[in-house]
Enzyme design. Structure first.
Site, short mmCIF file in Angstrom:
data_model
loop_
_atom_site.label_atom_id
_atom_site.label_comp_id
_atom_site.label_asym_id
_atom_site.label_seq_id
_atom_site.Cartn_x
_atom_site.Cartn_y
_atom_site.Cartn_z
N THR A 74 -5.85 -1.46 6.80
CA THR A 74 -5.88 -2.91 6.91
C THR A 74 -7.27 -3.39 7.36
OG1 THR A 74 -5.06 -2.73 9.18
CG2 THR A 74 -3.43 -3.09 7.45
N LYS B 45 0.84 -1.21 0.00
CA LYS B 45 0.00 0.00 0.00
C LYS B 45 0.87 1.26 0.00
CE LYS B 45 -2.34 -1.44 3.62
NZ LYS B 45 -1.86 -2.84 3.69
N THR B 46 1.90 1.28 0.83
CA THR B 46 2.79 2.44 0.86
C THR B 46 3.53 2.58 -0.46
OG1 THR B 46 3.09 2.21 3.26
CG2 THR B 46 4.73 3.50 2.07
N ASP C 172 -1.60 6.64 6.16
CA ASP C 172 -1.56 5.21 6.49
C ASP C 172 -2.48 4.94 7.68
OD1 ASP C 172 -0.78 2.62 6.25
OD2 ASP C 172 1.13 2.86 7.29
N ARG D 295 6.63 -8.03 1.65
CA ARG D 295 7.45 -7.51 2.74
C ARG D 295 8.17 -8.65 3.46
NH1 ARG D 295 4.23 -4.19 6.96
NH2 ARG D 295 4.23 -2.66 5.26
#
Length: 351
Positions: free
Chosen positions: A166, A72-73, A117, A225
């Site tokens: 999330t 997402k980032t 975020d 990640r």
């Protein structure tokens, strides 16, 4: 964004660890064409951005939802790069007052991209201020208190909000409705994860064998990640133990050393399954009792271990508590109890 520090307005000012910064910067794709996986989201987002660029306008606000670690980032950074706009980064927990958000918005320039975020963790007053900013590009800043308070309108140039969450279900309807495009990120399959590991290894100038890349990808829980983190650990192991050789044997030995098994279960995951099967006969058992049995906080078990175990079909939530499925018993090398009733599985336990 656990390693980030925020100034008084909630905007990121520093990220701890020079090595982490360099590692993340080296591996993040900068354009949609460099992004691996998420084909549907990539195509949809490309249309949104290309159309806005062609019109010479600011792109619609974008909401990105999905589990942690799926990019997402990275997508927020790509959006800013694609439209050649500055990116400002903040976090929902850092915006607890309307004044925090007003301070951020007062510094927004035309066409800027504001990435928030964990946007679902903003305070309600800040959310209401964000509604107006996203829709009308203005906010009312209240000066003073009580009967003498005065609302001063603050005009904001057109900008794009990119929200990441999330837990999309926690976003209030009015906030969700103000996003012109919503993307749900999915877990990655093994093939895409292998491509990501291969790309990361190339960027880091690591001589990683294909077999080692597949080994890392298969243990990465469908999450880029985690794949990149495991790649770092395999690199460390190879540098210290195998003279820099990054083959399948080194990858397997490194991941076994760090207690990541063949399908990605770690120490906590196995502890939860073992407690369920060995200590409680497969369940049902309450979440709090299960957390005590493995020596972790309730929230850790629920938010870190359970989602992956449920996705694999190893654990089920029932009205009476958590239950181990036959697959869990088999994965632990234990005999499945006779008469295990699978028909009782699958209903969420509110506790």
């Amino acid at each position: 964004m656990n390693d980030e520090q925020f100034d008084e307005s909630g905007v990121v000012t520093a990220v701890a660890g020079a090595e982490d910064r360099a590692f993340e910067a080296a591996l993040r794709p900068r354009t949609l064409t460099e992004l691996i996986g998420q084909d549907r989201v990539r195509e949809q987002l490309s249309l949104v951005l290309d159309a806005a660029i062609a019109r010479g306008s600011t792109p619609d606000h974008v909401l990105l939802s999905g589990p942690p670690g799926l990019g997402k980032t990275t997508l927020a950074m790509i959006i800013a790069h694609q439209v050649a706009a500055p990116l400002r980064i903040t976090s929902g927990p850092a915006i607890q007052h309307a004044g925090d958000l007003a301070a951020i918005l007062s510094g927004i320039g035309e066409g800027d991209v504001l990435f928030i975020d964990e946007i679902h963790r903003m305070s309600r007053p800040a959310e209401e201020l964000l509604y107006m900013a996203m829709e009308d590009f203005r906010v009312d800043v209240v000066v003073g208190k009580g009967p003498g308070a005065t609302a001063i309108p603050l005009e904001i140039p057109p900008f794009t909000v990119v929200g990441a969450t999330t837990r999309a279900g926690l976003l209030p309807g009015p906030l969700r409705d103000r996003f012109g495009f919503t993307a749900q990120l999915d877990f990655y399959d093994a093939a895409d994860l292998h491509r990501i590991v291969r790309r990361s290894a190339d960027l880091l100038a690591l001589d990683l064998s294909d077999a080692a890349g597949h080994e890392i990808a298969s243990r990465s829980r469908g999450t880029p990640r985690i794949a990149n983190r495991l790649l770092r650990r395999v690199r460390d192991f190879a540098e210290v133990r195998t003279g820099g050789v990054l083959d399948e044997a080194a990858a397997r030995a490194a991941l076994d050393l760090y207690e990541v098994d063949a399908i990605g279960l770690d120490r906590l995951d196995r502890a939860v399954l073992t407690a369920l099967c060995s200590s409680f006969g497969g369940g049902p058992v309450g979440l709090s009792t299960l957390a005590v049995a493995v020596g972790e906080e309730r929230e850790t078990v629920e938010e870190v271990a359970e989602p992956f175990l449920v996705r694999l079909g190893f654990l089920a939530r029932t009205p009476r508590g958590r239950v181990a499925t036959p697959a869990a018993w088999r994965h632990l090398g234990m005999a499945v109890p006779a008469g295990l009733d699978q028909l009782t599985l699958g209903t969420d336990d509110p506790s």
